[in-house]
Enzyme design. Structure first.
Site, PDB file in Angstrom:
ATOM      1  N   ASP A 414      14.726  56.215  39.727  1.00  0.00           N
ATOM      2  CA  ASP A 414      15.782  56.784  40.789  1.00  0.00           C
ATOM      3  C   ASP A 414      15.522  56.218  42.297  1.00  0.00           C
ATOM      4  O   ASP A 414      14.343  55.498  42.571  1.00  0.00           O
ATOM      5  CB  ASP A 414      15.538  58.218  40.841  1.00  0.00           C
ATOM      6  CG  ASP A 414      16.776  58.864  41.669  1.00  0.00           C
ATOM      7  OD1 ASP A 414      17.818  58.302  41.633  1.00  0.00           O
ATOM      8  OD2 ASP A 414      16.519  60.248  41.873  1.00  0.00           O
ATOM      9  N   GLU A 417      17.935  51.934  45.178  1.00  0.00           N
ATOM     10  CA  GLU A 417      18.626  51.084  45.907  1.00  0.00           C
ATOM     11  C   GLU A 417      18.474  50.183  46.934  1.00  0.00           C
ATOM     12  O   GLU A 417      18.945  48.703  46.902  1.00  0.00           O
ATOM     13  CB  GLU A 417      20.004  51.893  46.588  1.00  0.00           C
ATOM     14  CG  GLU A 417      20.912  52.728  45.627  1.00  0.00           C
ATOM     15  CD  GLU A 417      19.991  53.927  44.967  1.00  0.00           C
ATOM     16  OE1 GLU A 417      19.144  54.372  45.412  1.00  0.00           O
ATOM     17  OE2 GLU A 417      20.304  54.250  43.942  1.00  0.00           O
ATOM     18  N   ASP A 489      25.131  60.369  41.457  1.00  0.00           N
ATOM     19  CA  ASP A 489      25.244  62.044  41.732  1.00  0.00           C
ATOM     20  C   ASP A 489      26.526  62.241  41.769  1.00  0.00           C
ATOM     21  O   ASP A 489      27.211  62.496  42.960  1.00  0.00           O
ATOM     22  CB  ASP A 489      24.658  62.209  42.988  1.00  0.00           C
ATOM     23  CG  ASP A 489      23.060  62.085  42.936  1.00  0.00           C
ATOM     24  OD1 ASP A 489      22.585  62.060  41.852  1.00  0.00           O
ATOM     25  OD2 ASP A 489      22.392  61.971  44.037  1.00  0.00           O
TER      26      ASP A 489
END
Ligand code: GLC
Length: 803
Positions: A414, A417, A489
């Site tokens: 997670d 990015e 999300d």
């Protein structure tokens, strides 16, 4: 005389300015210019033009690479591409005005003055070309390729993007971004796959722009339909052109170039339960026990960030998770596999081993000058591993021993990015880029890919022959080699549910099969109705995980009130019945790159109706199921059924294809149809995949006019032994002309878990008997539409006639 000198000077300066586009206060646009020279190399040609070079390389008859840059270094490096250029693939003809390069299926025609590239198929039909007034041009470091727009041209792909199936009239950007509760129109999101396909005049082509800097795509958003364009922020305009004549063919070529997925663990195709966070361990056990007590099938349970000690990666929270080994072994005993979250940010804390090792060995991304970059995430102030360094990937991979030893088998990457609070890591931060050096500008979009790669390679080693399950939020092209991807999300709303279907389909059009959203929505709490509807869609989504944010209402199937639990048992059980079919669809992805969730643009490219907004979420799930997502406020749905014939899966009702129909759509009965002539292998319901289904494989055959084939695939679902031939593969065939169903001989050394097959013939009203090798077998009837008989599954061919 003086005048002449002035004119010459003006020409000279004009020429110089053309060569130096940055001349002046602000950058002007400079174009490639005219042909200067051409040089052949083994794999293609290098053309020099007034302002740039163009390298054209042969990869296969239908895959050509074009690289346009001011100058080319000898370094040719990509994190996405695994195929290599080949020698001797082009036939070249050069004359005064043009150069033509042909392969067995494509012809590149390069106009010399000014340089313009045009690509035709072998029949001479134009697939794509540069927009003639501009071609390719520079604005500072940014290079843009302007392309001719055809009147009926449609565009699909670009991976995880919001918006319509047809991307025309829109613009998109590739810059992996952490965007909680993203809008249903937001761009960019977490994943960058700079690959799209164009469709016009019943022709197809694809373009993969392999440059990890910020790339942009504009499909005539604001150019009055003059041209489309794509650009790179820095580096070469490096693209691969795909000229196969079908979308499936282009996907096969694209996944040949960037690699295909390997088979995931079988258990990861089951239902997955997650929440931020189940805490402490007793709560995890309680949730797991409830699944078993309530007979809701489930295979995976996740631990979100609170399992860690102060969010320190590769640690366990001594308070809530004091004995992870005992916890996981108890969960394993109940048939659960455990996945834990891992974030890249390493907490700055003297004494913490990952921090100490990272600092000592210089594993972290750095500012120019050498100080480690610092950003804040869950653990507070952090350094960030430079996953573009092989040594760092090895270290990261080996560090999973603290998770693998107690029994973790799923690894959820997670915040990669990468995300740091504020979401604006400076561009100057430096990365190794596997020895080539790069700033954040190039490393950003491949950070998640390389983190997932390090996770996959490391855990695969640690698991000693067992398959890890890897999941990631951020990614770049080629991620299918390492990881499944979820869509970040999202929000508990109908719009997000419908969007998720488009996103999953678009990711399928970009080489990714193992994809899905947080079922039910991550942020905010779903209504009962939305949850049930989304669950019914999840059954037909490759990645099927129920996840929820902190602070939302509990979302386990029994937590949402009356009726939801019953619906959940029914729906999730259906997923487990379908596993033989689904696993075979995953196998197909490993072989041809065809996704599991297939936008109708793959099979019905030239059917105008599939592009209509109201039908654009529909997709094929594997070869033979058509899924029509519907919102939770609809009890009736309008569905488009493409050509052929279709049976409603739950009722058996038949509908001729090529028509729009209104169908009942109760919340727990999403409109799902089986293709006429389709073959559907299914099994009995199990509570998790370590349980054996009954010894009988159910083979559903739906009457139709065309012969059909289905590739059935099975293996142990856990190891890589299939690479050594330990699989069982059978070609199943239905032929209405010869009135036969043939179960081809078992290929491979794996012994199927099924010793019998029940052949269920749907909609064969006049069927009297089934004959296996000349002897008649008694036929049973279920309802009015199904006739069936059971046969022993021999390793050899089973040829069954019906009369
Ligand atoms: C991020 C993830 C989400 C996770 C949360 C806490 O928001 O996208 O899935 O639950 O972080 O770790």
């Amino acid at each position: 005389m003086r005048k002449k000198t002035g004119i010459i000077a003006a020409f000279f300066i004009g020429g110089l300015m053309a060569l130096m586009p940055q001349y002046g206060l602000y950058s002007q646009t400079a174009f490639i210019g005219n042909f200067k020279s051409i040089k052949s190399s083994q794999t293609g040609v290098l053309i020099k033009a007034g302002n740039a070079g163009i390298q054209i390389m042969y990869y296969s008859p239908s895959v050509i690479r074009i690289r346009i840059g001011k100058e080319f270094s000898d370094v040719d490096f990509s994190y996405a591409v695994v195929a290599k250029p080949e020698a001797g693939g082009f036939k070249m003809i050069e004359n005064k005005e043009t150069i033509s390069l042909s392969t067995d299926s494509l012809k590149l025609e390069i106009q010399k003055n000014p340089i313009r590239i045009q690509i035709k198929n072998s029949k001479g039909r134009l697939l794509s070309e540069e927009y003639s007034p501009f071609g390719t041009g520079w604005q500072g470091e940014e290079i843009t390729c302007y392309r001719r727009l055809f009147a009926d041209e449609k565009f699909i792909g670009l991976g995880e993007k919001t918006g319509n199936l047809n991307r025309r009239d829109n613009k998109y950007e590739m810059w992996n971004s952490d965007v909680p509760a993203y809008l249903v129109t937001a761009d960019p999101l977490y994943v960058s796959i700079p690959f799209f396909m164009g469709i016009h005049d019943s022709l197809t082509y694809g373009i993969f722009l392999d440059n990890s800097s910020r790339t942009k795509f504009d499909f005539a958003a604001s150019t009055d339909n003059l041209f489309s364009r794509f650009s790179v922020a820095e580096g070469d305009l490096n693209y691969y052109f795909f000229g196969a004549s079908t979308i499936a063919g282009i996907l096969s070529d694209y996944t040949w170039l960037t690699g295909r997925m390997s088979l995931p663990p079988y258990w990861s195709l089951g239902f997955q339960q997650c929440r931020w966070s189940y805490y402490p361990d007793t709560e995890v056990l309680d949730v797991a026990r409830q699944f078993r007590a309530r007979k809701i099938p489930c295979d995976m349970i996740y631990l979100d960030i609170d399992y860690m000690d102060a969010y320190k990666i590769f640690t366990w929270n001594p308070k809530g998770f004091a004995n992870p080994k005992a916890l996981i072994s108890e969960l394993n005993g109940m048939g659960f596999h455990v996945a834990t979250i891992v974030d890249p940010g390493i907490k700055i804390e003297p004494g913490y081993f990952a921090y100490e090792e990272g600092v000592k060995n210089s594993y972290f991304a750095k500012f120019p000058g050498g100080a480690n970059y610092i950003g804040s995430v869950w653990p507070g102030r952090c350094h960030f591993p430079d996953f573009t360094n092989e040594k760092v990937r090895q270290w990261w991979g080996a560090s999973f021993k603290t998770l693998v030893e107690p029994g973790v088998e799923g690894f959820w990457n997670d915040m990669n990015e990468p995300s740091a609070w504020g979401q604006n890591i400076p561009d100057m931060v430096k990365f190794d880029f596997d020895g080539h050096g790069a700033s954040m500008k190039q490393a950003h979009n491949v950070y998640g890919l390389n983190m997932s790669r390090a996770t996959y390679e490391g855990t695969k080693k640690l698991l000693n022959g067992r398959r890890p399950f890897v999941l990631t939020r951020a990614a770049y092209a080629g991620i299918q080699r390492y990881s499944a991807v979820w869509t970040g999300d999202n929000v508990a709303s109908d719009e997000h549910m419908m969007l998720s279907a488009r996103m999953v389909n678009s990711m399928g059009l970009s080489g990714l099969s193992f994809v899905g959203p947080d079922m039910g929505g991550f942020i905010e709490s779903p209504s009962k109705e939305l949850f049930v509807r989304w669950l019914s869609l999840g059954v037909y989504t490759p990645f099927f995980r129920n996840h929820a944010a902190k602070g939302t209402l509990r979302k386990e199937p029994w937590s949402l009130g009356e009726g939801v639990e019953e619906a959940s048992v029914k729906l999730i059980s259906q997923r487990y019945r379908l596993l033989p079919y689904l696993y075979s669809a995953f196998y197909t992805s490993t072989q041809s790159g065809l996704p599991v969730a297939r936008s109708l643009a793959i099979n019905y490219t030239n059917d105008e109706k599939i592009w209509w907004w109201k039908y654009q979420e529909e997709y094929l799930f594997g070869d033979n199921l058509l899924v029509a997502p519907a919102s939770c406020t609809q009890n009736m749905a309008r569905v488009y059924l493409p050509e052929g014939g279709w049976y409603r899966l739950t009722s058996g009702e038949f509908y001729p294809g090529s028509q729009e129909v209104n169908v009942e759509a109760p919340l727990d009965d999403l409109p799902v149809f089986v293709r006429a002539s389709g073959i559907l292998p299914m099994q009995s319901v199990i509570q998790n995949t370590s349980e054996k289904p009954s010894d009988t494989l159910d083979l559903h055959v739906y009457a139709g006019q065309r012969p059909s084939t289905f590739v059935y695939y099975e293996d142990d679902g856990l190891s890589y032994n299939y690479e050594q031939g330990a699989y069982c593969k059978r070609i199943l065939q239905y032929n209405p002309q010869s009135k036969s169903v043939v179960i081809g001989k078992a290929e491979g050394t794996f012994v199927s878990k099924f010793s019998k097959v029940r052949l269920l013939m749907h909609a064969f009203p006049s069927l009297q008997s089934l004959n296996l090798n000349g002897s008649t077998v008694a036929v049973n009837k279920t309802g009015t539409d199904i006739q069936w008989a059971v046969f022993t599954l021999e390793p050899g061919n089973l040829s069954i006639q019906y009369h």
